[in-house]
Design an enzyme around this catalytic site. Structure first.
Site, PDB file in Angstrom:
ATOM      1  N   THR A   1     -69.125  39.654 114.081  1.00  0.00           N
ATOM      2  CA  THR A   1     -69.714  40.861 113.490  1.00  0.00           C
ATOM      3  C   THR A   1     -71.129  40.668 112.958  1.00  0.00           C
ATOM      4  O   THR A   1     -71.702  41.584 112.380  1.00  0.00           O
ATOM      5  CB  THR A   1     -68.819  41.371 112.349  1.00  0.00           C
TER       6      THR A   1
ATOM      7  N   GLU B   1     -63.837  33.100  96.551  1.00  0.00           N
ATOM      8  CA  GLU B   1     -62.429  33.431  96.770  1.00  0.00           C
ATOM      9  C   GLU B   1     -61.534  32.824  95.702  1.00  0.00           C
ATOM     10  O   GLU B   1     -60.581  33.464  95.235  1.00  0.00           O
ATOM     11  CB  GLU B   1     -62.024  32.969  98.178  1.00  0.00           C
TER      12      GLU B   1
ATOM     13  N   ASP C   1     -63.664  28.553 109.404  1.00  0.00           N
ATOM     14  CA  ASP C   1     -62.553  28.412 110.348  1.00  0.00           C
ATOM     15  C   ASP C   1     -62.432  26.972 110.841  1.00  0.00           C
ATOM     16  O   ASP C   1     -61.330  26.423 110.935  1.00  0.00           O
ATOM     17  CB  ASP C   1     -62.768  29.356 111.537  1.00  0.00           C
TER      18      ASP C   1
END
Length: 345
Positions: free
Chosen positions: A28, A137, A248
């Site tokens: 994106t 996070e 990732d």
């Protein structure tokens, strides 16, 4: 996400069953957007049902899932479906490890609906064996703003109390080098970054008394408690640029190196410290190789086409980093952090 995670796992010897939560033409970050579809929760359940019908979830059927890895999840329905799938897989194999990268956002910005935070806290983290959040996070999941090593310890303690065995905070930037730290086993200077050009990685593993055969407490740590938290911090130099997929890759490599720790234990190393050092060395090599390759296009872009070329030039050089994944260097050393229970309260 999976493009970045699957190749490293395959190199490390894992046979990966891939389910994409989205099927997009590109990530994106490209200026012209993307085309594709998002997988919904019911379709995830259908795919897993198909695997179950063919005996691919059961050891008796010749299959068997040893590890689960999840990353970006953009909706509440899909995240709740993931919870159902993890419960099902752990029902087939009680030793199945769930490694969760709880992607919420970064740099003070959410990438997903904020309602996912509560689902992670209440439903996902109690199932997770390993989590790999970034600083933002962790702060969202625990409510603790991380300004120092002590804050990172307190945050990890909360996550352990929710049921997570291993926490890897993949990136921490301490303001003013993190302030003071009164609860470490070495001098403050050794545990804090030497400059503001460093990024910290903090790893914490909770071991209960029955699991502590090879664990050696530091001087001053409590060794007769029900559990002990083994913790390390490590610093890597900041590299200029933004590179999609690093989280990732990081989660995938950490899965592999925390699952396969037999050689580290034979050498007398802490398996957690060894995994952290391998991770830092390999990630530094991948990002540095990518940054070097992208340097030729690192110029102001006048058009969207030029911007797209810049984004493309920053795609991670994973294939070119094959040897770094297979033969990780451990030049950056992890520093042990003392963590008495009374100093985390």
């Amino acid at each position: 996400g999976n493009k970045a995670a699957v190749f490293p796992l395959q190199l490390l010897g894992y046979d990966v069953d891939v389910i994409n939560s989205v099927q997009f033409s590109n990530h994106t970050g490209y200026p012209f957007g993307w085309e594709g579809k998002v997988l919904d929760g019911s379709m995830l359940g259908t795919l897993v049902d198909g695997m179950e019908n063919n005996g691919l979830l059961s050891h008796d059927g010749g299959g068997g899932i040893g590890n689960i890895l999840t990353g970006y999840i953009g909706s509440e329905s899909f995240l709740r479906a993931v919870v159902s799938v993890v419960n099902k897989l752990k029902g087939y194999n009680s030793e199945c490890r769930y490694v969760c990268d709880p992607v919420l956002g970064d740099m003070g910005k959410f990438y997903v609906p904020e309602g996912l935070v509560d689902i992670y806290r209440k439903d996902v983290l109690p199932l997770a064996d390993v989590i790999t959040p970034n600083q933002f996070e962790v702060e969202q999941l625990t409510g603790i703003t991380i300004l120092s090593i002590q804050d990172a310890q307190r945050a990890c303690c909360i996550l352990h109390d929710l049921g997570v065995s291993v926490v890897l905070i993949t990136s921490i930037v301490f303001p003013n080098n993190g302030g003071s730290n009164d609860c470490n086993n070495a001098s403050t200077d050794l545990l804090m970054p030497t400059s503001n050009d460093s990024i910290g990685m903090f790893a914490s593993q909770r071991q209960y008394r029955s699991q502590r055969d090879s664990y050696q407490p530091l001087a001053g740590e409590q060794s007769e408690t029900e559990y002990t938290d083994e913790q390390y911090i490590l610093y890597t130099p900041k590299l200029a640029g933004q590179f999609t997929g690093t989280g990732d890759v990081c989660a995938a490599l950490f899965l592999g190196w925390t699952a396969d720790n037999e050689n580290d234990n034979k050498n007398g190393d802490s398996s957690l410290a060894a995994a952290l050092e391998k991770l830092a060395g390999t990630m530094q090599a991948i990002v540095q190789r990518t940054a070097t390759a992208a340097a030729s296009t690192n110029q102001p872009a006048a058009s969207s086409i030029e911007k797209a070329k810049i984004v493309q030039s920053r795609e991670l050089r994973l294939i070119q980093s094959r040897d770094d994944i297979l033969h990780p260097t451990r030049k950056i050393r992890a520093l042990r952090v003392q963590c008495d229970a009374d100093k985390r309260s």
